[in-house]
Scaffold this motif. Structure first.
Motif, mmCIF file in Angstrom:
data_model
loop_
_atom_site.group_PDB
_atom_site.id
_atom_site.type_symbol
_atom_site.label_atom_id
_atom_site.label_comp_id
_atom_site.label_asym_id
_atom_site.label_seq_id
_atom_site.Cartn_x
_atom_site.Cartn_y
_atom_site.Cartn_z
ATOM 1 N N GLY A 240 47.173 -35.944 152.378
ATOM 2 C CA GLY A 240 46.939 -35.605 150.982
ATOM 3 C C GLY A 240 46.552 -36.839 150.193
ATOM 4 N N LEU A 241 45.660 -36.694 149.234
ATOM 5 C CA LEU A 241 45.264 -37.818 148.388
ATOM 6 C C LEU A 241 46.376 -38.103 147.385
ATOM 7 N N GLY A 242 46.825 -39.364 147.360
ATOM 8 C CA GLY A 242 47.881 -39.743 146.434
ATOM 9 C C GLY A 242 47.429 -39.622 144.985
ATOM 10 N N GLU A 243 48.384 -39.606 144.080
ATOM 11 C CA GLU A 243 48.060 -39.420 142.672
ATOM 12 C C GLU A 243 47.315 -40.615 142.084
ATOM 13 N N SER A 244 47.410 -41.776 142.748
ATOM 14 C CA SER A 244 46.674 -42.950 142.276
ATOM 15 C C SER A 244 45.268 -43.030 142.877
ATOM 16 N N PHE A 245 44.948 -42.079 143.770
ATOM 17 C CA PHE A 245 43.649 -42.070 144.438
ATOM 18 C C PHE A 245 42.570 -41.616 143.453
ATOM 19 N N VAL A 246 41.428 -42.288 143.499
ATOM 20 C CA VAL A 246 40.286 -41.916 142.663
ATOM 21 C C VAL A 246 39.087 -41.671 143.561
ATOM 22 N N ALA A 247 38.558 -40.456 143.525
ATOM 23 C CA ALA A 247 37.386 -40.111 144.328
ATOM 24 C C ALA A 247 36.142 -40.668 143.638
ATOM 25 N N THR A 248 35.498 -41.615 144.319
ATOM 26 C CA THR A 248 34.340 -42.285 143.713
ATOM 27 C C THR A 248 33.005 -41.756 144.223
ATOM 28 N N GLY A 249 33.029 -41.121 145.410
ATOM 29 C CA GLY A 249 31.784 -40.611 145.972
ATOM 30 C C GLY A 249 31.021 -41.622 146.792
ATOM 31 N N ASN A 250 31.474 -42.885 146.808
ATOM 32 C CA ASN A 250 30.773 -43.914 147.577
ATOM 33 C C ASN A 250 31.668 -44.610 148.601
ATOM 34 N N GLY A 251 32.880 -44.072 148.816
ATOM 35 C CA GLY A 251 33.758 -44.618 149.844
ATOM 36 C C GLY A 251 34.526 -45.863 149.442
ATOM 37 N N THR A 252 34.452 -46.287 148.184
ATOM 38 C CA THR A 252 35.208 -47.453 147.724
ATOM 39 C C THR A 252 36.555 -47.014 147.185
ATOM 40 N N HIS A 253 37.517 -47.936 147.217
ATOM 41 C CA HIS A 253 38.871 -47.603 146.795
ATOM 42 C C HIS A 253 39.448 -48.701 145.911
ATOM 43 N N SER A 254 40.280 -48.306 144.985
ATOM 44 C CA SER A 254 40.957 -49.277 144.135
ATOM 45 C C SER A 254 42.118 -49.901 144.892
ATOM 46 N N ALA A 255 42.656 -50.983 144.358
ATOM 47 C CA ALA A 255 43.723 -51.709 145.043
ATOM 48 C C ALA A 255 44.992 -50.877 145.198
ATOM 49 N N ASP A 256 45.237 -49.938 144.281
ATOM 50 C CA ASP A 256 46.463 -49.147 144.348
ATOM 51 C C ASP A 256 46.235 -47.774 144.965
ATOM 52 N N ALA A 257 45.092 -47.546 145.599
ATOM 53 C CA ALA A 257 44.801 -46.244 146.207
ATOM 54 C C ALA A 257 45.797 -45.952 147.333
ATOM 55 N N SER A 258 46.285 -44.717 147.377
ATOM 56 C CA SER A 258 47.247 -44.347 148.411
ATOM 57 C C SER A 258 46.997 -42.924 148.879
ATOM 58 N N ILE A 259 47.481 -42.628 150.073
ATOM 59 C CA ILE A 259 47.441 -41.277 150.616
ATOM 60 C C ILE A 259 48.824 -40.934 151.145
ATOM 61 N N VAL A 260 49.061 -39.635 151.336
ATOM 62 C CA VAL A 260 50.348 -39.183 151.866
ATOM 63 C C VAL A 260 50.095 -38.508 153.208
ATOM 64 N N LEU A 261 50.780 -38.979 154.237
ATOM 65 C CA LEU A 261 50.678 -38.391 155.571
ATOM 66 C C LEU A 261 51.938 -37.573 155.827
ATOM 67 N N TYR A 262 51.742 -36.316 156.193
ATOM 68 C CA TYR A 262 52.888 -35.415 156.400
ATOM 69 C C TYR A 262 52.870 -34.855 157.814
ATOM 70 N N ASN A 263 54.027 -34.896 158.460
ATOM 71 C CA ASN A 263 54.194 -34.359 159.809
ATOM 72 C C ASN A 263 55.030 -33.085 159.725
ATOM 73 N N PRO A 264 54.431 -31.897 159.909
ATOM 74 C CA PRO A 264 55.189 -30.648 159.765
ATOM 75 C C PRO A 264 56.242 -30.423 160.843
ATOM 76 N N SER A 265 56.131 -31.115 161.958
ATOM 77 C CA SER A 265 57.102 -30.903 163.040
ATOM 78 C C SER A 265 58.477 -31.465 162.696
ATOM 79 N N ASN A 266 58.516 -32.507 161.829
ATOM 80 C CA ASN A 266 59.805 -33.070 161.432
ATOM 81 C C ASN A 266 59.975 -33.174 159.914
ATOM 82 N N ASN A 267 59.015 -32.579 159.174
ATOM 83 C CA ASN A 267 59.046 -32.578 157.703
ATOM 84 C C ASN A 267 59.134 -33.981 157.107
ATOM 85 N N LYS A 268 58.478 -34.936 157.751
ATOM 86 C CA LYS A 268 58.519 -36.318 157.270
ATOM 87 C C LYS A 268 57.232 -36.670 156.541
#
Length: 277
Positions: A240-268
């Motif tokens: 999932g795209l983190g709340e600080s993530f900004v979609a720019t359309g050119n593949g660049t990211h800000s210094a505080d860009a984050s994503i959330v990785l979720y594993n449904p097998s262990n709810n982590k």
């Protein structure tokens, strides 16, 4: 004083009656229903209570009529309570608010048919079915919120395979155009001992000595906020795209860009940050 109470109860019952009539018209014309089906019966029970109180106060000198009204009110009220219990035995309602209470994930699970259906909220108190998640779901688990606008419902299908459905309620771009989450993720991400590499060929997740690779054909996008990574018929990860993530359309990211990785097998859940090259 008694007349004032009687008048108050009568006006309250009248307002509830008008509300319920309007509700029936809205549901018929727009094919919606209350967020919680118990709300319909609860309003009717309150209407019956107020109306009964008003009439009993007004006719307090005629005891036989008071008893008749009470019996009639109990009969109608009992029927509504029976319908509430009956519906709860037929299907389960999944109602889960986001951490900030601004969004709500809505779904129902039909116990007999095993249909798992996703709903969207309309006009605050109504919902409308959007799609059937699965027609043969064996069970489901607690809704997990990755952010305030990304909700994940893990469930097991009839083949006993791990599956997920993602509800999205926001956007990381301008809100006026659609974009591909995979393209926006391009680059390296790391955190919690995990590294994710997103290239034109797909997504690779490195966790210690284990590597999980997924071509783009093994991914499914939900809204403009999340990707589900699958291995054959099993959903293994959600990004999932983190709340600080900004979609720019050119593949660049800000210094505080984050994503959330979720594993449904262990709810982590794990938060990963962009790794500058």
């Amino acid at each position: 004083m008694a007349r004032k109470i009687s008048l108050f109860c009568w006006l309250g019952a009248l307002l509830l009656l008008i509300f319920q009539i309007g509700n029936v018209i809205i549901q018929t014309n727009y094919h919606v229903e209350f967020i919680d089906s118990r709300l319909f019966y609860s309003i009717n029970l309150l209407l019956i209570l107020l109306l009964s109180c008003s009439v009993i106060i007004h006719l307090r000198t005629k005891r036989w009529m008071m008893v008749a009204i009470l019996l009639f009110a109990c009969l109608i009220g009992g029927y509504h309570i029976y319908k509430m219990v009956e519906e709860n035995q037929t299907y389960e309602q999944i109602i889960n608010f986001s951490p900030n209470k601004k969004e709500i994930f809505l779904a129902t699970y039909e116990k007999n048919s095993q249909d798992l259906t996703y709903y969207r909220r309309y006009y605050y108190v109504f919902k409308r079915p959007k799609e059937i998640i699965d027609e043969n779901a064996r069970s489901y688990e607690k809704v997990e919120w990755l952010t305030n606008d990304i909700a994940v419902l893990p469930y097991i299908n009839n083949e006993k395979e791990q599956q997920v459905y993602v509800g999205t309620y926001g956007d990381r771009g301008s809100g006026s155009s659609y974009y591909y989450v995979g393209s926006e993720l391009h680059g390296e991400w790391s955190g919690d001992g995990i590294q994710i590499s997103v290239t034109p060929d797909g997504i690779a997740i490195n966790k210690g000595t284990d590597t999980f690779e997924y071509g783009w054909e093994a991914t499914q996008q939900y809204g403009t906020l999340a990707l589900v990574l699958s291995n054959e018929e099993t959903d293994e990860w959600v990004i999932g795209l983190g709340e600080s993530f900004v979609a720019t359309g050119n593949g660049t990211h800000s210094a505080d860009a984050s994503i959330v990785l979720y594993n449904p097998s262990n709810n982590k859940q794990m938060i990963l940050h962009y790794k500058e090259s």
